[in-house]
Design a protein around this motif. Structure first.
Motif, short mmCIF file in Angstrom:
data_model
loop_
_atom_site.label_atom_id
_atom_site.label_comp_id
_atom_site.label_asym_id
_atom_site.label_seq_id
_atom_site.Cartn_x
_atom_site.Cartn_y
_atom_site.Cartn_z
N ILE A 74 10.03 -24.90 -21.92
CA ILE A 74 10.53 -26.13 -22.60
C ILE A 74 9.50 -27.37 -22.19
N LEU A 75 9.60 -27.43 -20.84
CA LEU A 75 8.82 -28.38 -20.05
C LEU A 75 7.22 -28.43 -20.40
N LEU A 76 6.77 -27.28 -20.61
CA LEU A 76 5.34 -27.26 -20.74
C LEU A 76 5.05 -27.55 -22.15
N LEU A 82 3.52 -34.35 -25.66
CA LEU A 82 3.25 -35.85 -25.14
C LEU A 82 1.80 -35.97 -25.04
N MET A 83 0.99 -34.80 -24.63
CA MET A 83 -0.40 -34.86 -24.76
C MET A 83 -0.91 -35.19 -25.99
N VAL A 130 5.81 -34.96 -14.09
CA VAL A 130 4.62 -34.24 -14.71
C VAL A 130 3.90 -33.91 -13.10
N VAL A 131 3.90 -34.65 -12.36
CA VAL A 131 3.51 -34.42 -10.77
C VAL A 131 4.22 -33.14 -10.25
N GLY A 132 5.63 -33.09 -10.51
CA GLY A 132 6.29 -32.31 -9.96
C GLY A 132 6.04 -31.12 -10.63
N ILE A 133 5.62 -30.66 -11.78
CA ILE A 133 4.74 -29.41 -12.37
C ILE A 133 3.62 -29.14 -11.60
N THR A 134 2.71 -30.18 -11.21
CA THR A 134 1.52 -29.76 -10.85
C THR A 134 1.52 -29.29 -9.11
N ILE A 135 2.45 -29.96 -8.43
CA ILE A 135 2.49 -29.63 -7.03
C ILE A 135 2.49 -28.30 -6.54
N ILE A 152 -1.99 -25.02 -17.19
CA ILE A 152 -1.06 -26.22 -16.78
C ILE A 152 -1.62 -27.50 -16.23
N LEU A 153 -2.51 -27.28 -15.28
CA LEU A 153 -3.27 -28.23 -14.62
C LEU A 153 -4.16 -29.07 -15.68
N ASN A 154 -4.66 -28.34 -16.11
CA ASN A 154 -5.60 -29.02 -17.19
C ASN A 154 -4.80 -29.96 -18.34
N LEU A 155 -3.66 -29.21 -18.73
CA LEU A 155 -2.66 -29.89 -19.57
C LEU A 155 -2.10 -31.24 -19.00
N CYS A 156 -1.94 -31.14 -17.80
CA CYS A 156 -1.32 -32.53 -17.00
C CYS A 156 -2.37 -33.42 -16.75
N LEU A 157 -3.49 -32.82 -16.85
CA LEU A 157 -4.90 -33.71 -16.56
C LEU A 157 -4.98 -34.44 -17.79
N HIS A 158 -4.89 -33.82 -18.75
CA HIS A 158 -5.30 -34.62 -20.05
C HIS A 158 -4.00 -35.55 -20.44
N PHE A 159 -3.12 -35.23 -20.08
CA PHE A 159 -1.99 -36.08 -20.09
C PHE A 159 -2.07 -37.43 -19.51
N PHE A 160 -2.43 -37.30 -18.34
CA PHE A 160 -2.72 -38.65 -17.46
C PHE A 160 -3.82 -39.15 -17.97
#
Length: 186
Positions: A74-76, A82-83, A130-135, A152-160
């Motif tokens: 669900i989070l991803l 959002l991305m 989102v940072v909590g997902i990457t840590i 997952i890291l790529n998704l978070c970076l694209h979101f940022f």
């Protein structure tokens, strides 16, 4: 998706993951495949980001009642939505119809609204989530990371990146006025 409780706490509906996946699929099959922004505009008009996605992103990590695979899925999916909804907009001004320009303006306003809400919701809790997902992934040695971890890291970076690229309203208006005056001078 929303099944809010009396205390105002966001509660996921039974089919939350399926609904989120449907929205993701609609954005990809309708908006991206047909080069339109109909689903993105409908999401904005119905308050999806503020009413559903941000609460899911900020409250779900605290929920101890869900199994971790379901919670992660669900989070991803929420993060992917959002991305997709904050993805930079590209408008070919020379070939765009009036309706397309109107949609572009409407979505630029939506992006500014999203950025404000994401950055300011409960003192930046959205970004902290989102940072909590990457840590946990960043703590791993590179050799221990899986393909899914890198995704997952790529998704978070694209979101940022998407959030950073959203210009404040003043900058957008000034840039549009400058471009408009250049066109008139020609």
């Amino acid at each position: 998706i929303d099944q809010s409780t009396d205390s105002g706490e966001y509660s996921l509906g039974v089919d939350a993951l399926a609904c989120l996946k449907d929205l993701k699929r609609w954005i990809k099959t309708v908006d991206e495949a047909t080069n339109s922004w109909a689903v993105a505009i409908a999401c904005f008009e119905n308050g999806l980001v503020m009413n559903d996605l941000i609460p899911i992103l900020t409250q779900l990590p605290k929920n101890k009642n869900l199994n971790s695979k379901y919670k992660n899925d669900i989070l991803l999916t929420t993060l992917e939505l959002l991305m997709l909804l904050t993805k930079p907009l590209v408008l070919d001004i020379n070939n765009a119809s009036f309706d397309r320009v109107d949609q572009y303006i409407q979505l630029k306003k939506a992006h500014i609204y999203y950025k404000n809400k994401i950055l300011n919701f409960e003192n930046g809790l959205s970004l902290k989530s989102v940072v909590g997902i990457t840590i946990p992934i960043l703590v791993l040695q590179k050799s221990q990371r899986t393909h899914r971890d890198y995704t997952i890291l790529n998704l978070c970076l694209h979101f940022f990146r998407n959030i950073i690229r959203i210009e404040p309203a003043d900058t957008t208006i000034l840039a549009n006025k400058a471009n408009h005056s250049k066109v008139q001078q020609r």
